[in-house]
Design a protein around this motif. Structure first.
Motif, PDB file in Angstrom:
ATOM      1  N   MET A 192      78.381  15.146  20.382  1.00  0.00           N
ATOM      2  CA  MET A 192      78.016  16.209  19.625  1.00  0.00           C
ATOM      3  C   MET A 192      79.147  16.850  19.028  1.00  0.00           C
ATOM      4  N   THR A 193      79.622  16.757  17.883  1.00  0.00           N
ATOM      5  CA  THR A 193      80.655  17.542  17.538  1.00  0.00           C
ATOM      6  C   THR A 193      80.331  18.932  16.626  1.00  0.00           C
ATOM      7  N   ALA A 194      81.556  19.516  16.520  1.00  0.00           N
ATOM      8  CA  ALA A 194      81.051  20.952  16.017  1.00  0.00           C
ATOM      9  C   ALA A 194      80.562  20.910  14.479  1.00  0.00           C
ATOM     10  N   ASP A 195      81.029  19.868  13.811  1.00  0.00           N
ATOM     11  CA  ASP A 195      80.237  19.433  12.497  1.00  0.00           C
ATOM     12  C   ASP A 195      78.939  19.321  12.531  1.00  0.00           C
ATOM     13  N   ASN A 196      78.192  18.398  13.313  1.00  0.00           N
ATOM     14  CA  ASN A 196      77.104  18.206  13.563  1.00  0.00           C
ATOM     15  C   ASN A 196      76.373  19.452  13.848  1.00  0.00           C
ATOM     16  N   LEU A 197      76.824  20.351  14.835  1.00  0.00           N
ATOM     17  CA  LEU A 197      76.204  21.425  15.175  1.00  0.00           C
ATOM     18  C   LEU A 197      75.994  22.343  14.066  1.00  0.00           C
ATOM     19  N   LEU A 198      76.889  22.734  13.451  1.00  0.00           N
ATOM     20  CA  LEU A 198      77.019  23.627  12.215  1.00  0.00           C
ATOM     21  C   LEU A 198      75.889  23.209  11.192  1.00  0.00           C
ATOM     22  N   PHE A 199      76.105  21.948  10.870  1.00  0.00           N
ATOM     23  CA  PHE A 199      75.195  21.658   9.731  1.00  0.00           C
ATOM     24  C   PHE A 199      73.686  21.835  10.331  1.00  0.00           C
ATOM     25  N   LEU A 200      73.519  21.164  11.448  1.00  0.00           N
ATOM     26  CA  LEU A 200      72.173  21.048  11.996  1.00  0.00           C
ATOM     27  C   LEU A 200      71.450  22.376  12.028  1.00  0.00           C
ATOM     28  N   CYS A 201      72.538  23.495  12.411  1.00  0.00           N
ATOM     29  CA  CYS A 201      72.045  24.762  12.828  1.00  0.00           C
ATOM     30  C   CYS A 201      71.685  25.559  11.674  1.00  0.00           C
TER      31      CYS A 201
END
Lengths: 497, 577
Positions: A1-10
């Motif tokens: 899980m990268t920061a990119d994934n987390l940001l857009f998902l959130c």
């Protein structure tokens, strides 16, 4: 899980829950919960219909199929798109007749409580059976992108999506679907633009490269003509029997708005499948359809995005895919809630009594319960392929609802008994096949369901049932009266408009 | 990555500080109110383009090959991406003003961006235009809200940098594709975070400024309403000196100004508060105020020299002239004065504007009311003047015949006629008279009739003395008697009798005249062709005493007719005779 994934998902999750919260804040009543107070414009509803229809199976599945097999995948997209012109046959009538649910529409034609109950039960079966593969896809997506355990991912997603419906009902569902359509179209469009730019603005080169890849796998995806027909005819006919699409026509105020919804939805879908076609081709050309794209190639688009724009773009596209799943799941869950809370519990057992606030509380309770049920089923049902489950659901809808609806609208002498027989016949053929299929040891890849036979059985049930009812009417009077009194129905033509 | 995020957030903060400072300038706040005029649209688009250009200037340079450095450079090099908060202003422009303003602002900002240069100038320019237009469409979609609340603005603002990044990827030159992808992945996330947060904060700033603007207006309007409410009793269709003085006093207290003058079309009627003799009643306003008064427009005077006051020691230094109008007609004006260097604030001017509207409306209502009364009065006078001429001529003929045959009777008749005429004069000068007086008039008439018809008519009077305090429209009873004489008896050879009854029934007085004549024709009873005399009485009774005092006509079963009405014993109206 990268920061990119987390940001857009959130961002997607927060944005959509914000919409639900906003819809929940405005004065709630059953009319708002089930039909958004019929307050959407045609364009809005059209975008919402597209958002309701394009499931993860469409976005990820069709692009993956195109990437792997070329023509066969294209055929899937074409079938999905082709089902939309057929919707014109039923959309206006459903809008005119229905109030909150598909069963409402049938009830206002025939006025038979048992028929309402049967349609509601069938709606429940279809929506829950369709919810399960959607939630499974969401779980697989979360597993692949975030690295969560599969069951935990499905449980989290299911609970979260149930929250949308419980909070905001149809209004929040509609807005989530609209946002999803816009996100999906713009995300796919931008990716196509990147594809074009990366190919040096020579799309032909992409096509050539993809053909080279497909040449290697030729013959794998194409079966005989009968199996192809059996798979694709239910998709074409099934959309008009899908309750979650049909109830979307109850959210606008006028028939011109219905036509506008359909035109918008068809345009959006045409654009979408065109984009998906390009994306699938590009995925093949860039070699994104390999093992990294999952067992059935459904992550090909995400792999392609990673190749084109790095992890950032892959994260954005996965967030869009999440939005896709969210929108479809909320739409389905709302439809199931309408069938259970409104048709079965409120109109059926409650005989239409009870205040608006009680109705609303009932609806929210049912939404929560159904969401939980579907989530649990999805988390336990592993081993089934998402694509085959979706295909089964389309066959079921095409066999039970579609012939009955067409007869109801276009056959003036159609009788309630015919509607009942049609549904039962279609359901029997399909469920018999499913049971036999499962007993033989799970889904076999490439084993096409008996689509054509099931649809024909449904149609035959409709016709035979109507003739049987006519023959019953022609019997001597005395014998007939007793049964009529017992059934509480009215004599003469059931055609009440 | 964290370092770049902070760097971008700092640059965004600089832009936001500038935006906040600008919303403190009133002229710009007006612009945010959603101006509808085309001229202003261009100005608005230009303003947002300016901010977007400023955002590009504040951007961070991200070199394709290496880590970004924090230092600010004048112009980006050919292998450097210039990323910054430029999309923020474009998004806000689109959200506030719609696709046109967003698109124009984006296009202007894009032109500036191409002029600036950088590795991705073309992609950035296209992204700017698209961002503005799409944000405008988004705002239209959420049309029910004037401005997006900050959380939603953050969500919308998220997609502006995504669009920019996508276009940068699409337009990357093939040779440098891998370097661009690497750079985009280095700066993508920080840019998305910084820009979307900045859009949210920007929208909050705009929202607060708009709210402030609306509240100023609302407060001023509320005050104006309260003042107009209190001034209501003082407003007449024409201002006299007394009412003007009271109005001026009231306004000075309520509006909390140094002085208030109330003017008619030309002169000062009253002046309350400070001020040199040049402002006192009877003078004419001078300077800009005279012009405003002549034209009937709201006039703000901030320069003491333009007040037209010759006295250098006059404490009054600023004024607002509030015109009072009735439709297009100038009625006068109210002048609010400020003293000792204070000037009217924007709230004061809003207050004056509200007052002008409300007071003008009240004056208009008062005038309409007065006109209605006048019309009613004139209609009544006209009705009352119709009664007598034919009776007068008949009687004069009768008297001229009697003068030789029976001089005594003739003389008696002349006296009674004089009495009758004197009393009937009052019918044109009074609205209501005591019943006793009306009875006198009817009796004088009866005497004249008796002389004319002799023994053929017997008139009997049944009168409750206590009922005579009631008031009736003058000349109510006489036409009833006259009607009985003419239509009831004169047609019968053998004559007949007339009973006049005035009875007290609790709080009401019944006035009834009955005869034994031929009765009313059907057409009169049904109201199709009522006689002039009776319908005249009926109209006056209804107009002056109310619909329940109307006149009733009936034919009696045993022959003859009766006419009656009931009036209240006490009406509460003062009657002066």
């Amino acid at each position: 899980m990268t920061a990119d994934n987390l940001l857009f998902l959130c961002a997607v999750l927060a944005g959509t829950i914000l919409i639900s919260d906003w819809s929940a804040r405005s004065r709630p009543d059953p009319d708002r919960f089930y039909a958004a107070s019929r307050g959407l414009t045609g364009t809005q509803n059209g975008l919402a219909i597209a958002g309701d229809f394009i499931s993860a199976a469409s976005f990820l599945g069709v692009s993956g199929a195109v990437a792997r097999t070329g023509f066969a995948g294209l055929l899937y997209g074409a079938s999905f798109l082709l089902s939309y012109p057929l919707l014109w046959l039923v959309a206006e009538a459903v809008h005119r007749l229905g109030r909150y649910t598909l069963a409402d529409a049938l009830d206002s034609v025939f006025g038979r409580p048992w028929l309402r109950l049967a349609v509601a039960v069938n709606t429940l079966v279809i929506t829950i059976a369709y919810l399960v593969p959607q939630l499974m896809a969401a779980g697989e997506l979360a597993q692949a992108l975030l690295g969560w355990p599969r069951v935990a991912a499905i449980l989290c997603m299911g609970a979260w999506m149930t929250l949308y419906v419980v909070l905001g009902g149809m209004l929040s569902t509609s807005w989530i679907q609209i946002v999803k359509t816009v996100l999906l179209l713009s995300g796919a469009g931008l990716t196509v633009l990147i594809v074009a730019g990366r190919s040096g603005w020579h799309p032909w080169a992409v096509w050539q490269a993809a053909r080279g890849v497909w040449a290697g796998t030729q013959g794998a995806g194409t079966g005989n003509a009968w199996a192809t027909l059996s798979t694709h005819l239910p998709i074409v006919l099934g959309t008009m029997g899908m309750p979650h699409i049909l109830i979307r026509f109850l959210t606008v105020r006028s028939e011109p708005a219905v036509r506008r919804s359909l035109a918008t939805a068809t345009t959006a879908l045409a654009a979408f499948y065109l984009l998906v076609l390009v994306l699938g081709t590009a995925a093949a050309a860039w070699g994104a359809a390999g093992p990294a794209a999952g067992s059935d190639g459904s992550l090909a688009v995400v792999v392609l995005a990673r190749g084109l724009g790095g992890p950032l773009w892959a994260a954005y596209i996965s967030a869009v895919a999440f939005a896709t799943v969210i929108a479809v799941v909320t739409g389905l869950l709302l439809t199931a809630t309408g069938a259970l809370a409104h048709d079965i519990l409120h109109q059926g057992f409650g005989r239409g009594a009870g205040s608006a606030s009680r109705q609303l509380r009932l609806a929210r309770l049912c939404a929560a319960g159904l969401g939980l049920l579907a989530t649990v089923i999805a988390s336990t049902a592993h081993g089934l392929s998402v694509t085959s489950l979706v295909t089964w659901v389309f066959v079921w809808a095409a066999a039970t609802h579609s012939p009955m609806l067409l007869c109801t609208i276009y056959w003036r002498r159609f009788r309630p008994l015919g509607a009942m027989c049609g549904m039962v016949a279609g359901a029997l053929v399909m469920s018999g096949w499913v049971i036999a299929h499962l007993q033989r040891g799970g889904p076999v890849a490439g084993a096409a369901p008996p689509g054509v036979w099931a649809i024909l059985a449904g149609l035959a049930g409709c016709i035979l049932g109507t003739f049987a009812a006519d023959a019953w009417d022609a019997w001597p009077r005395g014998a007939r009266r007793e049964t009529e009194d017992a059934a509480g129905g009215e004599a003469g033509s059931p055609w009440r408009r | 990555m964290a370092a770049l995020t902070f760097l971008l957030l700092e640059r965004c903060a600089l832009l936001l500080v500038g935006a906040f400072a600008l919303t403190r300038v009133r002229a710009f706040r007006h612009l945010l109110r959603g101006a509808a005029r085309r001229r202003w649209l261009w100005l608005e688009a230009g303003l947002f383009a300016l901010f977007a250009a400023l955002g590009s200037e504040l951007g961070v340079d991200v070199p394709l090959g290496s880590q970004p450095v924090g230092a600010w450079s004048w112009r980006p090099g050919a292998d450097v991406l210039r990323v910054g908060p430029d999309a923020v202003a474009t998004v806000i422009g689109g959200l506030l003003g719609g696709p046109w303003i967003g698109g124009v602002a984006g296009a202007l900002a894009g032109i500036w961006r191409i002029y600036m240069g950088g590795a991705e100038a073309g992609a950035a320019a296209v992204a700017a235009v698209l961002t503005g237009v799409l944000a405008g469409w988004t705002a239209r979609f959420f049309a029910q809200e004037g401005i997006l609340p900050p959380p939603k603005a953050v969500f919308v603002g998220l997609f502006a940098p995504v669009l920019y990044l996508g276009l940068v990827l699409a337009f990357a030159p093939a040779a440098a594709a891998n370097a661009v992808v690497a750079a985009v992945n280095r700066m993508g996330l920080p840019l998305v975070i910084a820009d979307s947060l900045a859009v949210g904060v920007f929208s909050a700033i705009v929202g607060v400024a708009r709210l402030e603007e609306e509240q100023t207006e609302a407060r001023a309007m509320q005050r104006a309403l309260a003042i107009a409410d209190k001034a209501l009793p003082l407003l007449r269709w024409a201002l006299d000196a007394d009412a003007a003085a009271r109005l001026a006093g009231l306004l000075r207290l309520e509006a909390r100004v140094a002085a208030v003058a109330v003017c008619d079309g030309h002169h000062v009627l009253a002046h309350d508060g400070e001020g040199c003799p040049a402002h006192q009643p009877g003078t004419t306003p001078a300077g800009d105020l005279a012009e405003g008064l002549a034209q009937g427009v709201l006039t703000v005077v901030r320069d003491p020299a333009r007040l037209g006051c010759a006295d250098p020691d006059c404490p009054l230094t600023a004024a607002v002239l509030v015109p009072l109008r009735d439709g297009d007609e100038r009625v006068g004006a109210v002048i609010l004065y400020w003293s000792r260097g204070r000037v009217p604030s924007s709230a004061d001017i809003e207050l004056a504007r509200g007052l002008a509207r409300l007071l003008s409306r009240e004056i208009r209502v008062a005038r309409a009311e007065m006109l209605r009364g006048m019309i009613q009065e004139m209609r009544l006078r006209h009705l009352q003047a119709q009664v007598h001429p034919h009776f007068l001529f008949n009687t004069l003929h009768l008297i001229s015949g009697l003068i030789r045959m029976d001089p005594d009777l003739a003389r008696h008749l002349v006296v009674r006629l004089a009495q009758f005429l004197r009393l009937s004069l009052q019918t044109t000068s009074h609205r209501l008279v005591p019943l006793a007086q009306d009875l006198d008039m009817a009796r004088a008439y009866a005497d004249i009739v008796a002389a004319r018809f002799g023994a053929r008519i017997r008139i009997t009077w049944h009168v409750d003395e206590a009922a005579l305090d009631a008031v009736v429209p003058p000349g109510t009873l006489q036409p009833l008697v006259e009607n009985s004489v003419k239509h009831g008896l004169a047609a019968r050879e053998d004559g007949g009798r007339i009973d006049v009854m005035i009875r007290l029934l609790d709080e009401r007085v019944r006035i009834e005249v009955r005869d034994d004549g031929v009765g009313f024709p059907e057409a009169v009873l049904s109201g199709e062709t009522p006689g002039i005399g009776l319908s005249n009485v009926r109209q006056r009774l209804e107009a002056l005493l109310g619909a329940d005092c109307t006149l009733h006509l009936e034919n009696l079963a045993e022959g003859g007719a009766r006419v009656w009405c009931e009036v209240p014993l006490h009406t509460g109206e003062e009657v002066t005779v």
